[in-house]
Design an enzyme around this catalytic site. Structure first.
Site, PDB file in Angstrom:
ATOM      1  N   ARG A  97       0.842  -1.188   0.000  1.00  0.00           N
ATOM      2  CA  ARG A  97       0.000   0.000   0.000  1.00  0.00           C
ATOM      3  C   ARG A  97       0.883   1.245   0.000  1.00  0.00           C
ATOM      4  NH1 ARG A  97      -5.274   0.470   0.842  1.00  0.00           N
ATOM      5  NH2 ARG A  97      -5.464  -1.685   1.439  1.00  0.00           N
ATOM      6  N   SER A 168       6.586  -4.882   7.819  1.00  0.00           N
ATOM      7  CA  SER A 168       6.090  -5.690   8.936  1.00  0.00           C
ATOM      8  C   SER A 168       6.717  -7.076   9.021  1.00  0.00           C
ATOM      9  CB  SER A 168       4.585  -5.828   8.829  1.00  0.00           C
ATOM     10  OG  SER A 168       4.045  -4.666   8.293  1.00  0.00           O
ATOM     11  N   ASP A 221       4.903  -2.257  11.412  1.00  0.00           N
ATOM     12  CA  ASP A 221       3.491  -1.852  11.332  1.00  0.00           C
ATOM     13  C   ASP A 221       2.887  -1.604  12.711  1.00  0.00           C
ATOM     14  OD1 ASP A 221       3.611  -4.550  11.871  1.00  0.00           O
ATOM     15  OD2 ASP A 221       1.950  -5.103  10.550  1.00  0.00           O
TER      16      ASP A 221
HETATM   17 MG    MG Z   1      -1.458  -4.381   7.778  1.00  0.00          MG
END
Ligand code: MG
Ligand code: ADP
Length: 504
Positions: A97, A168, A221
């Site tokens: 993203r 992450s 994250d």
């Molecule tokens: Mg996520």
């Protein structure tokens, strides 16, 4: 539990059981329920072990801790007055993203984002191929979304566009903009990355692809979630993820971080990497279904806790149980399907849909079984059993999530930090040691004996937990079961004191 077990006797969900199970079904399902139901005492035991592993992780005792407790070099939290436009990048699951975030001051922000699918191929491709894909995606985002105009409207202090990289996976950081990958998790396995600096790899790819962006920060994250939640709710203490994987970060007193030689600030966010809690399975009540999943996973022997909790795995645990029931002719008249026989074919999303079916005949479940799994012959009893299994797996996940959250709060409260004269009662450990707790106006976790605490409770803000992830957000009753678990571990007042919230 007696052999005359019936589903209604332990199921606290809104299931109506119109038909009876056979003795054999009741017996086997009763046994399953026993294995998957975690008592308060079991959660207490796990929380104590969890705090112990946090402490040895902070002390740098690699042998006795499965929790990496990584200093993040993030030592301040936003309070909602910050301004400017920044790029944010999120890699850690199925999607990449790219976001443009505009902080407007006054706890308000605007963001627009674009998701790019990370193909199965890329998840195991050489790291340079993955990083090129990221750089090109950023380029596409900048050109397609009229980003330049928005940046001119809300400039930051820097000339080039600054990017915060939310990555992450477990990384040991040496600075806010440098970190080495420790291991891949959650289905990723790109050669050329473990042991290397993730920021440098991305910056090189950006330069290679002529994208004028500077990677200013690398954050996990959980840390991003904690910071984002802080922008709206200053004094957020924990950031937690219940998505593809699970993990948490919290604010620690730098004096407790023995792995850092020269602390430069009072507090620092620690990335716990709690997915790896108790990887040797000394405390976790793992079942044969968990062990099977672990053995057949891409990273056997690590992240065992995560494998009991998160979206990548819950469906697979459920699939393992359903096959076990089928093989004993207790489900679907002993018949499976090609789809159900396939690894990872049972998505966690199906569990949500199944648990959401509160109809009397459970026809929506029949539709999922047919359309998604190719199981055409199923009776109402079959559907009840499938739902019952999902409930067991989902509830266990939520209670384990509560355990980790409660353990981190207890750890925060046990620090002899600045004690403000106000607080609410929270249980600090098993037994009757009740302390007042909350965060003071400096955002520091404080505790106080109940007697004096009660009088001043108006001055204390709740302990905010910022949460991100589809499992928390969409799984039916997940939050409710987490709150229940928190209440068992932190006392009845925790409902008023600990505020779980979705971080945006
Ligand atoms: Mg996520
Ligand atoms: P990520 O963790 O990759 O950033 P998410 O927070 O969206 O992304 O989590 C994705 C995980 O959530 C996947 O493992 C998926 O199986 C699971 N998931 C997606 N939709 C649902 C749902 N409705 N209910 C429960 N789990 C879901």
């Amino acid at each position: 539990m007696s052999t005359s077990f019936t589903p209604t006797s332990t199921s606290t969900h809104h299931t109506k059981h119109h038909s009876r199970w056979s003795d054999k079904q009741s017996k086997v399902l009763g046994h399953l329920a026993e294995e998957f139901t975690l008592s308060t005492a079991q959660l207490e035991h796990l929380a104590t072990a969890f705090i112990g592993q946090m402490q040895s992780g902070l002390a740098g005792d690699q042998k006795s801790s499965d929790l990496a407790m990584i200093p993040t070099f993030v030592s301040g939290r936003p309070d909602g007055h910050e301004r400017g436009s920044y790029l944010a990048l999120d890699l850690g699951g199925t999607n990449l993203r790219v976001c443009l975030i505009t902080l407007k001051g006054n706890n308000d922000l605007e963001s627009n984002s674009k998701a790019f699918k990370v193909s199965d191929h890329l998840q195991e491709a050489h790291i340079s191929e993955l990083m090129d894909f990221i750089a090109i995606s950023i380029k596409e985002f900048i050109t397609s979304e009229h980003i330049s105009a928005k940046i001119v409207e809300h400039p930051s202090d820097s000339e080039t566009l600054e990017l915060g990289f939310t990555f992450s996976f477990p990384v040991t950081q040496t600075a806010i903009d440098a970190g080495m990958l420790l291991r891949w998790t959650k289905g990723f396995n790109c050669p050329g990355a473990v042991g290397n600096d993730i920021v440098q790899l991305l910056q090189e790819a950006l330069n290679r692809n002529e994208v004028n962006v500077h990677v200013a920060a690398l954050v996990n994250d959980t840390v991003g979630t904690l910071l984002a939640h802080s922008y709206k709710h200053p004094n957020t203490f924990i950031g937690a993820i219940f998505g593809t994987g699970t993990n948490g970060a919290y604010v620690e007193d730098t004096r407790s971080i023995k792995t850092m030689s020269t602390p430069t600030a009072d507090e620092m966010i620690i990335n716990i990497e709690w997915g790896n809690f108790d990887k040797d399975k000394r405390f976790l009540p793992v079942t044969i279904f968990d062990n099977k999943l672990d053995r057949e996973s891409i990273n056997p022997g690590v992240h065992v806790f995560e494998k009991m909790i998160s979206g990548m795995y819950l469906g697979e645990i459920t699939r393992n149980i359903l096959l076990h029931l089928i093989d004993q002719r207790l489900l679907f008249d002993g018949t499976s399907s090609t789809k159900l026989n396939t690894h990872w074919s049972f998505e966690t999303k199906y569990m949500s849909q199944i648990e959401n079916d509160n109809s009397a005949t459970l026809i929506p479940i029949a539709q999922i079984l047919e359309q998604e799994l190719g199981i055409y012959l199923n009776t109402q009893v079959d559907r009840e059993i499938v739902k019952f299994v999902c409930q067991l797996v989902g509830k266990r996940a939520a209670r384990l999530s509560a355990m980790a959250t409660a353990a981190v709060i207890r750890k925060g409260l046990s620090v002899e930090g600045r004690l403000a004269g106000h607080g609410y009662p929270l249980k600090l450990s098993e037994g009757d040691h009740v302390f007042g707790a909350g965060v003071n106006k400096h955002g520091t976790m404080v505790r106080e004996r109940t007697d004096s605490a009660v009088d001043h409770r108006d001055n204390v803000q709740p302990i905010h937990v910022g949460i991100d992830g589809s499992v928390f957000e969409h799984y039916p009753h997940f939050e409710e079961h987490m709150v229940e678990g928190l209440t068992e571990l932190l006392g009845s007042r925790s409902k008023d004191i600990v505020a779980l919230g979705i971080a945006r």
